[in-house]
Scaffold this motif. Structure first.
Motif, mmCIF file in Angstrom:
data_model
loop_
_atom_site.group_PDB
_atom_site.id
_atom_site.type_symbol
_atom_site.label_atom_id
_atom_site.label_comp_id
_atom_site.label_asym_id
_atom_site.label_seq_id
_atom_site.Cartn_x
_atom_site.Cartn_y
_atom_site.Cartn_z
ATOM 1 N N GLY A 110 0.804 -1.220 0.000
ATOM 2 C CA GLY A 110 0.000 0.000 0.000
ATOM 3 C C GLY A 110 0.836 1.269 0.000
ATOM 4 O O GLY A 110 0.283 2.372 -0.058
ATOM 5 N N GLY A 111 2.168 1.110 0.044
ATOM 6 C CA GLY A 111 3.047 2.275 0.054
ATOM 7 C C GLY A 111 3.137 2.938 -1.312
ATOM 8 O O GLY A 111 2.696 2.396 -2.328
ATOM 9 N N GLU A 112 3.713 4.128 -1.336
ATOM 10 C CA GLU A 112 3.777 4.917 -2.559
ATOM 11 C C GLU A 112 5.204 5.357 -2.845
ATOM 12 O O GLU A 112 5.966 5.698 -1.926
ATOM 13 C CB GLU A 112 2.876 6.145 -2.445
ATOM 14 C CG GLU A 112 1.406 5.795 -2.236
ATOM 15 C CD GLU A 112 0.506 7.010 -2.128
ATOM 16 O OE1 GLU A 112 -0.724 6.837 -2.216
ATOM 17 O OE2 GLU A 112 1.029 8.127 -1.949
ATOM 18 N N LEU A 113 5.556 5.364 -4.123
ATOM 19 C CA LEU A 113 6.844 5.876 -4.591
ATOM 20 C C LEU A 113 6.565 7.081 -5.477
ATOM 21 O O LEU A 113 5.956 6.954 -6.546
ATOM 22 C CB LEU A 113 7.604 4.793 -5.372
ATOM 23 C CG LEU A 113 8.902 5.192 -6.077
ATOM 24 C CD1 LEU A 113 9.914 5.774 -5.090
ATOM 25 C CD2 LEU A 113 9.503 3.993 -6.807
ATOM 26 N N ALA A 114 6.965 8.268 -5.029
ATOM 27 C CA ALA A 114 6.738 9.505 -5.776
ATOM 28 C C ALA A 114 8.031 9.923 -6.464
ATOM 29 O O ALA A 114 9.087 9.989 -5.834
ATOM 30 C CB ALA A 114 6.253 10.614 -4.840
ATOM 31 N N ILE A 115 7.929 10.218 -7.756
ATOM 32 C CA ILE A 115 9.091 10.590 -8.554
ATOM 33 C C ILE A 115 9.032 12.084 -8.858
ATOM 34 O O ILE A 115 8.091 12.566 -9.501
ATOM 35 C CB ILE A 115 9.131 9.821 -9.890
ATOM 36 C CG1 ILE A 115 8.952 8.312 -9.669
ATOM 37 C CG2 ILE A 115 10.418 10.137 -10.640
ATOM 38 C CD1 ILE A 115 10.063 7.636 -8.950
#
Length: 361
Positions: free
Chosen positions: A272-277
């Motif tokens: 459920g985690g997020e990786l923001a670029i």
């Protein structure tokens, strides 16, 4: 300044002096040019400080796309209003004002109506290296210069109590990192990691800590470990090795502007985690991820984030000033721009370079 004011009052093109590159391989040199006339809703800003962003390097060296030359970079601008158009309501002469990455948009499409002008469906006009369709298709020139003319709708109000020397980088580095933290709804107790600890990374760390997150940092080496720990960072890692790192993160915010492998960062996310670029390497340095990785490391989100709209940028600046959140800067004069570019490219820069324009023109 007297000449600029006379030109503003006569509704003619406004003279400007700056620093430009003639090609992707050239060095910076002094350059004279003109700005469009002061319109009814425009303000004329005397530029006091201009931040140097890594995207300036990518643009100046045509690393993302062919640049428009001669090019005057700079989209982190802080200065003082010295003239206003007859219909301006937001500013008066003497106010501090800032300009970020964009100077116009259509104002009519859905993104614009939702205060997301950076996603204008008819094409946003960037602060430099862009064609301004609202002013006879002239090429825009940025903040490595002594003045800028901009619509009041795309200028940011800077409080009088702000540390004006440190405001400029907030107009890009600040909003670029503030926006995804708000989009991902980071709150107290969340685990956040920041990949890359340069100008963008430092701001991401400061905002995440202020929001109450537990923050870790990934950097190319441990040269800045002391600074990170003194800020309140839990740990600084020089490699995103899932076998060695026990923590799993709610959000990883990548500010890395060079080629790297996304896969280990995905492995370090919680379900459920997020990786923001937000960092963008040169187009020749392709960064991607195998579809099988997304499938077998499922229920994790990857998204990109592009600066922020004018409303959110104003929110960010007010929040930053109220909470004394500023970048760490080194003031330079414009004759040191080439040196700053090399230091940023080679990882030798501590944090953010800011050009003192009053001492440069």
């Amino acid at each position: 300044m007297k000449k600029y004011l006379e030109e503003a009052n006569k509704n003619v093109s406004i003279s400007s002096k700056g620093w430009a590159v003639d090609s992707k391989d050239s060095k910076f040199k002094a350059y004279s040019f003109t700005r469009h006339p002061l319109g009814a809703k425009d303000i004329l800003i005397e530029i006091l400080y201009a931040g140097i962003c890594h995207s300036d390097i990518h643009n100046a060296r045509s690393e993302w796309a062919p640049g428009i030359y001669p090019m005057v970079p700079g989209h982190e601008i802080a200065g003082r209003v010295i003239a206003v158009g007859k219909d301006v309501k937001k500013f008066k002469v003497g106010d501090y004002a800032g300009v970020g990455c964009m100077v116009n948009s259509c104002g009519e499409c859905e993104p614009c109506k939702q205060s997301n002008e950076q996603f204008c469906e008819n094409g946003v006009v960037f602060t430099y290296n862009s064609v301004d369709r609202f002013h006879d298709d002239i090429v825009t020139y940025g903040g490595y210069s002594d003045n800028i003319v901009v619509s009041e709708d795309f200028a940011i109000t800077v409080p009088k109590e702000a540390d004006i020397q440190k405001v400029a980088p907030l107009l890009c580095a600040g909003i670029t990192t503030y926006s995804p933290l708000k989009f991902s709804k980071i709150k107290k107790g969340d685990k956040v990691a920041v990949a890359g600890f340069g100008g963008l990374g430092l701001m991401a760390v400061k905002y995440a800590l202020k929001l109450g997150a537990e923050v870790s940092v990934f950097a190319r080496n441990k040269n800045k470990e002391k600074e990170a720990l003194e800020l309140g960072v839990k740990a600084l890692y020089d490699s995103p090795d899932p076998k060695k790192i026990k923590d799993r993160f709610d959000l990883i915010l990548s500010t890395i502007p060079t080629k790297y492998d996304l896969t280990p960062y995905l492995e370090l996310l919680k379900v459920g985690g997020e990786l923001a670029i937000v960092g963008l390497p040169p187009s020749a340095d392709h960064v991607g991820v195998e579809l099988s990785t997304l499938v077998f490391k499922a229920n994790k989100k990857v998204y990109g984030s592009l600066i922020g709209g004018i409303k959110e940028t104003q929110e960010m600046l007010d929040y930053s000033v109220a909470n004394n959140i500023y970048p760490e800067i080194e003031l330079i004069t414009a004759d040191k721009i080439d040196m700053a570019y090399e230091n940023l490219t080679n990882g030798k820069a501590k944090f953010r370079y800011v050009i003192d324009m009053k001492k440069s023109i």
